[in-house]
Design an enzyme around this catalytic site. Structure first.
Site, PDB file in Angstrom:
ATOM      1  N   GLU A  37       0.841  -1.206   0.000  1.00 40.42           N
ATOM      2  CA  GLU A  37       0.000   0.000   0.000  1.00 40.42           C
ATOM      3  C   GLU A  37       0.875   1.254   0.000  1.00 40.42           C
ATOM      4  O   GLU A  37       1.850   1.338   0.753  1.00 40.42           O
ATOM      5  CB  GLU A  37      -0.896  -0.012   1.240  1.00 40.42           C
ATOM      6  CG  GLU A  37      -2.268   0.540   0.989  1.00 40.42           C
ATOM      7  CD  GLU A  37      -3.078  -0.312   0.012  1.00 40.42           C
ATOM      8  OE1 GLU A  37      -3.215   0.140  -1.151  1.00 40.42           O
ATOM      9  OE2 GLU A  37      -3.560  -1.387   0.381  1.00 40.42           O
ATOM     10  N   THR A  39       2.841   2.025  -2.238  1.00 39.57           N
ATOM     11  CA  THR A  39       4.124   1.678  -2.858  1.00 39.57           C
ATOM     12  C   THR A  39       4.110   1.980  -4.354  1.00 39.57           C
ATOM     13  O   THR A  39       5.164   2.136  -4.951  1.00 39.57           O
ATOM     14  CB  THR A  39       4.423   0.178  -2.675  1.00 39.57           C
ATOM     15  OG1 THR A  39       3.268  -0.553  -3.094  1.00 39.57           O
ATOM     16  CG2 THR A  39       4.733  -0.166  -1.222  1.00 39.57           C
ATOM     17  N   GLY A 126     -18.046   3.091  -5.854  1.00 38.69           N
ATOM     18  CA  GLY A 126     -17.468   4.083  -4.940  1.00 38.69           C
ATOM     19  C   GLY A 126     -17.106   3.526  -3.577  1.00 38.69           C
ATOM     20  O   GLY A 126     -17.060   4.261  -2.595  1.00 38.69           O
ATOM     21  N   LEU A 129     -13.436  -0.696  -4.301  1.00 36.37           N
ATOM     22  CA  LEU A 129     -13.156  -1.985  -4.941  1.00 36.37           C
ATOM     23  C   LEU A 129     -12.980  -1.819  -6.446  1.00 36.37           C
ATOM     24  O   LEU A 129     -12.992  -2.779  -7.195  1.00 36.37           O
ATOM     25  CB  LEU A 129     -14.254  -3.003  -4.604  1.00 36.37           C
ATOM     26  CG  LEU A 129     -14.425  -3.248  -3.096  1.00 36.37           C
ATOM     27  CD1 LEU A 129     -15.526  -4.279  -2.832  1.00 36.37           C
ATOM     28  CD2 LEU A 129     -13.113  -3.719  -2.460  1.00 36.37           C
ATOM     29  N   SER A 132     -14.557   1.740 -10.942  1.00 36.60           N
ATOM     30  CA  SER A 132     -14.135   2.617 -12.048  1.00 36.60           C
ATOM     31  C   SER A 132     -13.277   1.848 -13.054  1.00 36.60           C
ATOM     32  O   SER A 132     -13.549   1.872 -14.260  1.00 36.60           O
ATOM     33  CB  SER A 132     -13.399   3.850 -11.521  1.00 36.60           C
ATOM     34  OG  SER A 132     -12.309   3.485 -10.698  1.00 36.60           O
ATOM     35  N   GLU A 164      -8.857   7.090 -17.417  1.00 30.66           N
ATOM     36  CA  GLU A 164      -9.252   7.566 -16.070  1.00 30.66           C
ATOM     37  C   GLU A 164      -8.609   8.927 -15.776  1.00 30.66           C
ATOM     38  O   GLU A 164      -9.236   9.812 -15.210  1.00 30.66           O
ATOM     39  CB  GLU A 164      -8.902   6.529 -14.983  1.00 30.66           C
ATOM     40  CG  GLU A 164      -9.320   6.984 -13.594  1.00 30.66           C
ATOM     41  CD  GLU A 164      -9.951   5.915 -12.697  1.00 30.66           C
ATOM     42  OE1 GLU A 164     -10.268   4.810 -13.175  1.00 30.66           O
ATOM     43  OE2 GLU A 164     -10.128   6.218 -11.502  1.00 30.66           O
ATOM     44  N   ASP A 176      -4.974  -0.852 -10.647  1.00 32.41           N
ATOM     45  CA  ASP A 176      -6.372  -1.272 -10.781  1.00 32.41           C
ATOM     46  C   ASP A 176      -6.665  -1.812 -12.184  1.00 32.41           C
ATOM     47  O   ASP A 176      -7.242  -2.881 -12.350  1.00 32.41           O
ATOM     48  CB  ASP A 176      -7.316  -0.098 -10.491  1.00 32.41           C
ATOM     49  CG  ASP A 176      -7.221   0.355  -9.046  1.00 32.41           C
ATOM     50  OD1 ASP A 176      -6.469  -0.267  -8.274  1.00 32.41           O
ATOM     51  OD2 ASP A 176      -7.900   1.345  -8.704  1.00 32.41           O
TER      52      ASP A 176
END
Ligand code: ADP
Ligand code: MG
Length: 390
Positions: A37, A39, A126, A129, A132, A164, A176
């Site tokens: 996290e 990173t 939102g 998870l 988007s 995005e 993601d």
């Protein structure tokens, strides 16, 4: 599953009409980060996996170059644009998450056809998870499939990340989109954010479940805190660059070098750097332990990750600390930590399948009692990345 797809098809036909042309179903999963996290923007390692909650898109080609989209998340609204002119971003519209990938595919020289599409989620919107990325990657897959094209997962991921940035105006990293596009069933992805190389490590469904619990806390200041953390990491990099110009990111600094610079760095910068450097090491170790099925060791690293995020990086909140602490009291829970940027959002726990129900019940009741909020719980195995489902 088949009946859910049949239902989606019939909803699609009631919005867009019935024709002889076939309706395809595309699925794109959400994701959770198991460890690694804060990173990503330090050229480090992350270890996400694709999860069962997903976005489903019923879609059909159109010959007039128009894209017409509906979503069960926004009932009654229809968004329209055309692939034959420059696709514009539209202020405050959810359709930006579909406009972006269409525009980026065209920009990359891939010839598309128009489509009608209906989007439906089992993935919450939102909640951290990554609905988007699921929408973006699913849209790209739908457009590629309908136009008879294909692209590999990392190309799709890079295009969707750009979408995005430019259409949703969210300056996200690559994690993601990479896991949503390129996830593998029964495996987590160890992703090197420096060179985008990927390794897969087993998350055996006969041994493990992943439980995600949403604290239902949203923090308003997230954006500003995030920017401040990034600046503090950059201040650390600037220090080490003075003596070694080849240092490009905290990825290039060892924990020994950091310890040696303790007196020269502002205390807060030292602690921020300590989180990032130890977290990169923990992530690499967690991948090794998963490979060997040393689940207790993986769990210990997750708990250490949480403590480091709480104490050194200061991005946790009491609600997340409490959920992690309570999760660790349940027998059969290997480890738990906050996941995502922090200041709210979810925790993730690595759990024996037989312990899932006890854990879910325990967290729901204790959290409700302490904070007066009902936490949403998701139980999942590691699933495959986006693709044609039907
Ligand atoms: P997260 O990625 O954590 O779920 P984000 O704020 O990054 O949250 O993205 C959520 C946005 O994605 C929503 O505001 C909406 O614009 C878009 N989105 C997600 N799911 C859908 C859906 N089923 N239909 C339309 N838009 C969606
Ligand atoms: Mg998102």
């Amino acid at each position: 599953m088949d009946s859910a797809y049949a239902e989606l098809r019939s909803q699609f036909e009631s919005i867009f009409g019935k024709t002889d042309d076939s309706v395809r179903i595309i699925r794109a999963p959400g994701r959770v980060n198991l460890i690694g996290e804060h990173t990503d923007y330090n050229d480090g390692l992350v270890m996400p996996m694709a999860i069962e909650p997903e976005v489903r898109i019923a879609c059909r080609a159109r010959s007039d170059g128009r894209i017409s989209i509906a979503s069960t998340a926004f009932p009654g609204e229809l968004a329209n644009f055309s692939i034959s002119e420059k696709i514009q971003r539209q202020e405050k519209s959810w359709s930006n998450y579909m406009r972006g990938p269409a525009a980026e595919l065209i920009e990359a020289g891939i010839p598309l056809v128009g489509m009608d599409a209906l989007y439906a989620n089992t993935l919450p919107v939102g909640s951290g998870l990554s609905s988007s990325a699921a929408i973006e990657v699913g849209t790209a897959q739908a457009l590629l499939t309908l136009s008879g094209n294909s692209a590999d997962a990392s190309r799709i991921a890079v295009l969707c990340q750009k979408a995005e940035h430019e259409y949703a105006l969210v300056p996200c990293g690559i994690m993601d989109q990479m896991i949503v596009a390129g996830g593998q069933a029964g495996r987590a992805m160890l992703l090197d954010c420096r060179d985008l190389s990927r390794q897969f490590v087993p998350i055996e469904s006969r041994d493990l479940r992943v439980v995600i619990v949403n604290s239902m806390v949203h923090h308003e200041l997230t954006g500003g805190e995030y920017a401040r953390r990034r600046q503090q990491c950059e201040a650390g990099v600037a220090h080490f660059k003075k003596s070694n110009p080849s240092v490009r990111a905290l990825r290039d600094v060892t924990i020994e070098q950091l310890q040696g610079a303790k007196e020269q760095l502002p205390q807060i910068v030292f602690r921020r750097c300590r989180h990032v450097i130890t977290e990169i090491t923990r992530t690499a170790k967690a991948a090794e332990h998963l490979q060997s099925r040393y689940y207790h060791e993986v769990g210990d690293l997750m708990v250490q990750s949480h403590q480091s995020l709480r104490d050194d990086y200061e991005v946790s909140v009491p609600e997340l600390d409490y959920l992690v602490e309570q999760a660790m009291t349940v027998k059969g829970v290997y480890g738990a930590r906050m996941t995502g940027g922090g200041f709210g959002g979810c925790i993730v726990a690595l759990v024996q399948p037989a312990a899932v129900e006890t854990l879910a019940g325990h967290l729901s009741s204790t959290y409700q009692k302490k904070f007066g909020k009902n936490p949403a719980v998701y139980v999942t195995t590691a699933t495959a990345g986006a693709g044609v489902a039907d």
